[in-house]
Design an enzyme around this catalytic site. Structure first.
Site, PDB file in Angstrom:
ATOM      1  N   ASP A 246      -6.265  36.338  81.354  1.00 49.59           N
ATOM      2  CA  ASP A 246      -4.563  36.412  80.829  1.00 49.59           C
ATOM      3  C   ASP A 246      -4.271  35.461  80.588  1.00 49.59           C
ATOM      4  O   ASP A 246      -3.729  34.717  81.226  1.00 49.59           O
ATOM      5  CB  ASP A 246      -4.084  37.564  82.281  1.00 49.59           C
ATOM      6  CG  ASP A 246      -2.985  38.200  82.129  1.00 49.59           C
ATOM      7  OD1 ASP A 246      -2.351  38.376  80.690  1.00 49.59           O
ATOM      8  OD2 ASP A 246      -2.372  38.895  82.923  1.00 49.59           O
TER       9      ASP A 246
ATOM     10  N   ARG B 120       5.627  46.703  68.275  1.00 45.37           N
ATOM     11  CA  ARG B 120       3.754  46.710  68.456  1.00 45.37           C
ATOM     12  C   ARG B 120       2.207  46.019  68.591  1.00 45.37           C
ATOM     13  O   ARG B 120       2.310  45.803  69.023  1.00 45.37           O
ATOM     14  CB  ARG B 120       3.684  48.073  68.532  1.00 45.37           C
ATOM     15  CG  ARG B 120       2.183  49.117  69.375  1.00 45.37           C
ATOM     16  CD  ARG B 120       2.642  49.079  70.515  1.00 45.37           C
ATOM     17  NE  ARG B 120       0.724  49.311  71.027  1.00 45.37           N
ATOM     18  CZ  ARG B 120       0.823  49.400  72.578  1.00 45.37           C
ATOM     19  NH1 ARG B 120       1.702  49.294  73.508  1.00 45.37           N
ATOM     20  NH2 ARG B 120      -0.226  50.415  72.889  1.00 45.37           N
TER      21      ARG B 120
ATOM     22  N   SER C 236       0.998  44.659  85.342  1.00 44.47           N
ATOM     23  CA  SER C 236       2.716  43.609  84.912  1.00 44.47           C
ATOM     24  C   SER C 236       3.818  44.040  84.519  1.00 44.47           C
ATOM     25  O   SER C 236       3.431  43.694  86.305  1.00 44.47           O
ATOM     26  CB  SER C 236       1.904  44.377  82.946  1.00 44.47           C
ATOM     27  OG  SER C 236       2.708  43.772  82.361  1.00 44.47           O
TER      28      SER C 236
ATOM     29  N   HIS D  36      -4.637  40.245  79.226  1.00 42.94           N
ATOM     30  CA  HIS D  36      -3.335  40.651  79.810  1.00 42.94           C
ATOM     31  C   HIS D  36      -4.220  42.221  80.326  1.00 42.94           C
ATOM     32  O   HIS D  36      -3.873  43.050  81.480  1.00 42.94           O
ATOM     33  CB  HIS D  36      -2.493  41.122  79.685  1.00 42.94           C
ATOM     34  CG  HIS D  36      -1.091  40.823  79.986  1.00 42.94           C
ATOM     35  ND1 HIS D  36      -1.102  40.762  81.446  1.00 42.94           N
ATOM     36  CD2 HIS D  36      -0.442  42.152  80.290  1.00 42.94           C
ATOM     37  CE1 HIS D  36       0.601  41.349  82.065  1.00 42.94           C
ATOM     38  NE2 HIS D  36       0.406  42.256  81.056  1.00 42.94           N
ATOM     39  N   ASP D  37      -4.821  42.917  78.780  1.00 47.90           N
ATOM     40  CA  ASP D  37      -5.130  44.645  79.800  1.00 47.90           C
ATOM     41  C   ASP D  37      -6.492  44.875  80.245  1.00 47.90           C
ATOM     42  O   ASP D  37      -6.470  46.093  80.675  1.00 47.90           O
ATOM     43  CB  ASP D  37      -5.419  44.938  78.297  1.00 47.90           C
ATOM     44  CG  ASP D  37      -4.103  45.885  77.077  1.00 47.90           C
ATOM     45  OD1 ASP D  37      -3.666  45.800  77.758  1.00 47.90           O
ATOM     46  OD2 ASP D  37      -4.513  45.889  75.626  1.00 47.90           O
TER      47      ASP D  37
END
Lengths: 379, 211
Positions: free
Chosen positions: A323, A228, A158, A356-357
Site C-alpha cells: 500500500d 476516479r 482507509s 491500498h485495495d
C-alpha cells in the site's frame, strides 16, 4: 435461483433503512445541518444487553451496503461481503453489524443531491463541507436511536479507518474495540495533491456549473471519470498493475493514435465510466476534503499520542506492505501513538501485493487476524 | 524428530519458569521475538503484567492475537524505534539473541526501552555440544535443534562469551540462572548448563543512581 436461496456465509437479502434526524447538527465548519436523513443496513441480531453491536465505516466511494445483496438486484453484493456474514471473520451469528451511508453521501443519506428544505431545490454547492468528526457525530446519533450505548467494535478501512480511530477520540466510552485498517493518521502532501487533482478535474468540467449542475440536467461526467481513474491508480500497487495488465495491448500492435490501446487504459476508462454513472460529483469533492482535513493531532500541536491519550478502546491496526497510498509507515505512526499511551494494541503488517485495495481483498492472513481478534471480543 | 516449541527458534520453554519468577507482579513487559505469545499469556495470567509481544512472523502474530496478547508485527533487526525510552520494566529476549544479526544494537535497544533486560540463550559451551564438536559435527540438541544448513541461529556463543560481552559493554548482571533439563545448575555452568537466563541492566545507569 431465487433471491431467498441461502448462500453459505452470506447474510442473504438485505433491506436498507432510513432514519430521519430533526435535531440540528452543528458541523466542524461552523455550518449547521438543520435536519437530515441517514440510510443504513443491519445484519445479525442485537442481543438483549445490546453489547454486540459493530459499526462498519465506509471509505471514499462505498456505502451502507456492506454485506448481502438486494432481493431485486442480487448482483449488488455488499462491498465488504467477504469479511462480514455468518461464520465470516466478522461473524453475524455473534455480532449485530451496522453499515451506514455517511452524511453528504450519494447512496441514500442526505447529501448535495438532496433537497435543501430552505430552498426546495437540491443543495448542490450549498451543501456544507463535512468532516470525519461530523460523520462520527452522526453515527453516534444513529447509535442513540438504535439504543446502542457502546459498540463492541468500530471497523473501517482507509477513510473508514479514520472514522474508527476518531470514534475512540470523540466517544471513548462508546467503543470497546477499534479496528483501524489501511489507515493514516493524516494525509501527506502527496495524498492531498492527488485529491486536489481529482477535485480540479471535477470543478473544471464545463458541466459542473459551480456545483449546481442538477438544475442544468447534467453531471460533470468527464471530471468524475478522471477523478476516479486517478483514484484507481493510487489504490493499486505497481506490481499488481503489472501483474494484471502489464503492457498488454487490446489489439496486436501500436496504432499511433490516442484511442484505447493498452489494457490498463481500457481498465481505467471502464472504471471511470462506471463510476461517473452512479457517483455524485459534489459528494466526491466533499469526501476528498474530509480526507484532507482529518488530522486529530492538529488540536494537540501535532502530537498524535496526545490526541489519543483519552482513548479507552483496544486497537487492532492492520497495514499492507504494497500500500503506497497509506503505507505501513503511516499505520506505524498510529501504533506508536497508541504504544506511547500504553493502550492495548496489536499491529499486523500483511505482506499482500494488492496495494491500498488489499483491505477489500480476501487474504487469508489478513482475514485470519481479523477473525481471531473479533472472536476474542467478549460480549 | 519433532521438537517441542513454537516454530520461532524457541525449542524449549524451560526458561519461562525462571522468567516468570523474576518478573514483578503488575510489571510492564516487552517480549521480543514473542512467538505464539505463550510467555506473555503466562505472565499476564500469573503476574498480572501488561505489555506487548514483538514478532516478525505472520503465523506468530496470528497466534498471539488468538492467545489474546498484544502483538506488534515488526523486524527486531531494524531496532525498537517504535518504543519510547524507559517505557517498560522488563524487555525479554527469550532464546532469540543467537538468531539476531545485530547483537550489540539489539541489547542496547533493549536496555534503552526497558529498565531491565531478560535474555536467555542456548549455551554452546554445554558439554554435549563440546562433545559433538569434538566428534566432528555441529551440535544438535534439545536447545539447538537445527541442522547447520537449516538453522535460524547465526551467533552461537557460550556463557563465558556472554559474560565477557556484558563486561565489555557495561551490562550489569542482576541475576543468572543456568538450566539443564529444567534443573538449575550451579557447578561449572559453562560446561554443565544447556540454557542460560540473565537479568541485566546498564551498569552506568546503576552507578549514577548509587552515587
Amino acid at each position: 435461483m431465487s433471491a431467498s436461496h441461502a448462500v453459505p456465509g452470506s447474510v442473504g437479502a438485505v433491506t436498507p433503512q432510513d432514519i430521519a434526524f430533526e435535531e440540528p447538527l452543528p458541523l466542524k465548519s461552523g455550518a449547521v445541518m438543520p435536519s437530515y436523513s441517514i440510510r443504513y443496513e443491519t445484519y445479525g441480531t442485537l442481543n438483549a444487553d445490546k453489547s454486540n453491536a459493530v459499526l462498519v465505516c465506509h471509505a471514499l466511494n462505498a456505502s451502507h451496503h456492506v454485506a448481502g445483496w438486494y432481493a431485486d438486484d442480487p448482483k449488488n453484493v455488499g462491498w465488504w461481503d467477504n469479511l462480514i456474514g455468518p461464520g465470516k471473520p466478522v461473524d453475524t451469528n455473534r455480532f449485530f453489524v451496522i453499515g451506514v451511508n455517511n452524511l453528504g453521501g450519494c447512496h441514500g443519506s442526505t447529501g448535495p443531491a438532496s433537497t435543501n428544505p430552505a430552498t426546495g431545490r437540491p443543495w448542490g454547492a450549498d451543501f456544507p463541507v463535512v468532516t470525519v468528526e461530523d460523520w462520527v457525530q452522526v453515527q453516534s446519533r444513529l447509535a442513540d436511536r438504535l439504543g446502542i450505548g457502546q459498540f463492541a467494535a468500530v471497523i473501517g478501512g482507509s477513510l473508514g479507518a479514520m472514522q474508527a480511530l476518531q470514534w475512540t477520540i470523540s466517544f471513548p466510552d462508546r467503543v470497546r474495540h477499534s479496528l483501524v485498517i489501511a489507515a493514516a493518521p493524516k494525509l501527506s502532501a502527496q495524498n492531498i495533491a492527488f485529491n486536489e487533482v481529482a477535485r480540479q478535474a471535477i470543478t473544471t468540467d464545463p458541466d459542473f456549473h459551480g456545483g449546481n449542475y442538477y438544475a442544468h440536467g447534467v453531471v460533470p461526467r468527464r471530471g468524475l471519470r478522471v477523478a476516479r481513474m486517478l483514484g484507481h491508480i493510487t489504490y493499486l500497487s505497481d506490481d499488481a498493475m503489472a501483474e494484471k495488465f502489464g503492457r498488454e495491448l487490446r489489439e496486436g500492435g501500436f496504432k499511433f493514435g490516442f484511442d484505447v490501446e493498452f489494457e490498463i487504459e481500457s481498465y481505467l476508462r471502464y472504471q471511470g465510466d462506471k463510476f461517473s454513472t452512479y457517483f455524485d460529483a459534489n459528494t466526491y469533492l466533499r469526501i476528498t476534503k474530509a480526507l484532507d482535513y482529518f488530522d486529530p493531532a492538529m488540536a494537540h500541536g501535532g502530537n498524535l499520542a496526545a490526541a489519543l491519550a483519552g482513548a479507552k478502546a483496544r486497537f487492532l491496526v492492520v497495514s499492507f506492505t504494497s500500500d503506497w497510498r497509506f503505507s505501513p509507515g503511516r499505520s506505524r505512526e498510529i501504533v506508536k501513538a497508541l504504544l506511547d499511551n500504553r493502550h492495548d494494541v496489536s499491529y499486523a503488517e500483511i505482506d499482500a501485493p494488492h496495494g491500498h485495495d488489499a483491505f477489500l481483498m480476501d487474504d487469508p492472513r489478513y482475514h485470519g487476524v481479523i477473525r481471531a481478534y473479533m472472536h476474542n471480543i467478549p460480549l | 524428530m519433532s521438537v517441542p516449541g513454537n516454530g520461532n527458534g524457541r525449542p524449549a520453554r524451560s526458561d519461562f519458569e525462571t522468567i516468570v519468577q523474576w518478573v514483578k507482579p503488575g510489571a510492564r513487559v516487552l517480549d521480543l521475538g514473542c512467538g505464539d505469545g505463550s510467555l506473555l499469556r503466562t505472565l499476564k495470567d500469573t503476574r498480572g503484567v501488561t505489555g506487548y509481544g514483538v514478532d516478525i512472523s505472520d503465523d506468530n502474530v496470528l497466534a498471539c492475537v488468538t492467545n489474546g496478547v498484544n502483538v506488534i508485527q515488526s523486524d527486531l533487526e531494524v531496532g525498537l524505534s517504535g518504543f519510547e525510552s524507559g517505557s517498560f520494566d522488563y524487555v525479554i529476549l527469550s532464546q532469540t539473541l543467537q538468531a539476531m544479526k545485530h547483537t550489540e544494537r539489539l541489547l542496547r535497544e533493549m536496555l534503552r526501552v526497558g529498565r531491565e533486560g531478560i535474555v536467555s540463550f542456548p549455551n554452546f559451551g554445554f558439554w554435549r555440544a563440546r562433545l559433538q564438536v569434538m566428534a566432528g559435527t555441529m551440535p544438535v540438541s534439545r536447545e539447538l535443534p537445527y541442522q547447520w544448513y537449516d538453522t535460524p541461529n547465526i551467533h552461537l556463543f557460550t556463557i563465558e562469551d556472554f559474560e565477557i560481552f556484558c563486561r565489555a559493554h557495561r551490562l550489569r548482571v542482576l541475576d543468572r540462572a543456568v538450566l539443564t533439563g529444567g534443573q538449575r545448575v550451579s557447578f561449572a555452568p559453562n560446561l554443565l548448563g544447556a540454557l542460560a537466563v540473565y537479568r541485566l541492566d546498564l551498569a552506568h545507569g546503576a552507578a549514577a543512581v548509587g552515587a
